[in-house]
Design an enzyme around this catalytic site. Structure first.
Site, PDB file in Angstrom:
ATOM      1  N   GLY A 142       0.901  -1.135   0.050  1.00 55.92           N
ATOM      2  CA  GLY A 142       0.090  -0.031   0.047  1.00 55.92           C
ATOM      3  C   GLY A 142       0.754   1.158  -0.120  1.00 55.92           C
ATOM      4  N   CYS A 143       0.433   2.269  -0.509  1.00 53.39           N
ATOM      5  CA  CYS A 143       1.066   3.699  -0.434  1.00 53.39           C
ATOM      6  C   CYS A 143       1.512   4.122   0.823  1.00 53.39           C
ATOM      7  CB  CYS A 143       0.566   4.608  -1.334  1.00 53.39           C
ATOM      8  SG  CYS A 143      -1.179   4.930  -1.342  1.00 53.39           S
ATOM      9  N   ASN A 144       0.475   4.078   1.730  1.00 53.65           N
ATOM     10  CA  ASN A 144       0.459   4.622   3.166  1.00 53.65           C
ATOM     11  C   ASN A 144       1.561   3.452   3.728  1.00 53.65           C
ATOM     12  OD1 ASN A 144      -1.420   6.656   2.758  1.00 53.65           O
ATOM     13  ND2 ASN A 144      -2.716   5.743   3.771  1.00 53.65           N
TER      14      ASN A 144
END
Length: 342
Positions: free
Chosen positions: A148-150
């Site tokens: 995930g980007c986060n």
């Protein structure tokens, strides 16, 4: 040598970002594009900024001929990649950009995503796609699960510190500001301009954000024991970008030195001088990560700042970095584009 790739879900933001990056990649060419709801359309109709490229039309997935395709990027919505990837030829390498294969434990997957995993055997073979920490495994993988980007932003902020044992594992607060493209391209009321403009708000608070599953998995693995962080993401009225402030207990100079040791030779990382903080605009539309460390006035406390572009290093750029490794290409191939500024 040039490798042929297919992009499934090319009509979404990460799919369009893959096309943009591959356009200047000397070792990859786009053989097929899918976008089920926009099948039959030209990519230039969906994304006019790509009209200068000679691209195949969007198709339904079942219409794609995978003969001659070396690698497939799956930029599909969560919970749809499992069934699709299970039907792909075993000769095709896969980089999945969804959440479907990020969690190794099927019980954890069901906990965070609310349904049993439909391809548990594939889940067992998937390699977690945080490139700088799983580089050797990714080289030999057939299936890589993009982070995930986060999650990537938080992991880059903390994994070296947890591995080195230089922070208090029971006192970690991760505060993250994120751009709206991380929520995808589908219509949502709270993402309308009139709703989001001139405002910002926390979301998925109180331990509900799904990327906590990745944090729990990777931080606990690095520490050799259970580690749970407090995590608050805040949605900003910005198109792209993530900036994390991570509040930790530890010696700031030692934390900074640990970051320099971990990332000093990494081509996509810059550890800033002590006390300097990064800005999201300095990595916009690039595969770069900037990290800063600040000593706080309270004794034994520090803040780690990290920023990356959610669509590039947080997703599509990371996917291409991993594909390069899987195909035996130079890891940085096609990814050394400078950030867009201002």
């Amino acid at each position: 040598m040039t490798y042929s790739v297919a992009i499934l879900g090319a009509s979404g933001y990460t799919g369009a970002e893959l096309v943009r990056l591959i356009a200047t990649h000397p070792g990859l060419e786009v053989r097929a594009l899918s976008g089920d709801r926009k099948a039959g359309m030209a990519m230039s109709e969906v994304y006019p900024h790509l009209r200068h490229l000679d691209l195949p039309p969007l198709q339904k997935i079942e219409e794609i001929d995978f003969d001659g395709v070396d690698l497939c990027f799956c930029a599909l919505p969560h919970a749809t990649s499992q069934a699709v990837i299970a039907e792909l030829p075993r000769s095709v390498k896969v980089v999945d950009l969804s959440a479907d294969f990020r969690l190794r434990d099927p019980v954890e997957y069901e906990k965070w995503y609310g349904k049993p995993h439909s391809a548990p055997e594939l889940q067992k073979e998937a390699v977690y796609g945080l490139t700088e920490f799983y580089r050797d495994e990714i080289r030999g993988a057939r299936l890589v699960a993009g982070t995930g980007c986060n999650a990537a932003t938080g992991l880059y902020s903390l994994l070296p510190l947890i591995r080195a044992g230089v922070i208090d594992l029971d006192d970690i607060i991760l505060d993250m500001k994120v751009g709206v493209s991380g929520a995808g391209r589908s219509l949502k009321e709270n993402l309308l301009h009139a709703e989001l403009s001139e405002s910002w708000f926390p979301y998925s608070v109180g331990g509900k954000h799904r990327h906590l599953g990745e944090f729990d998995q990777e931080f606990s693995k690095a520490a050799g024991r259970k580690v749970e962080v407090q995590f608050t993401p805040t949605l900003l009225p910005a198109n792209r970008g993530i900036l994390a402030a991570t509040y930790v207990r530890g010696d700031a100079a030692e934390i900074h030195a640990t970051m320099q040791a971990a990332y000093g030779d990494e081509p996509f990382f810059a550890v800033l001088p002590m006390g300097e903080v990064p800005a999201a605009k300095h990595v916009r539309a690039s595969n770069f990560v900037h990290i800063g460390v600040v000593k706080e006035r309270a004794a034994g406390r520090a803040t780690v700042y990290a920023t990356l572009d959610n669509l590039t290093k947080g997703s599509s750029g990371q996917a291409i970095q991993n594909a390069n490794l899987m195909l035996g290409l130079p890891e940085t191939e096609g990814l050394m584009l400078a950030p867009v500024y201002p």
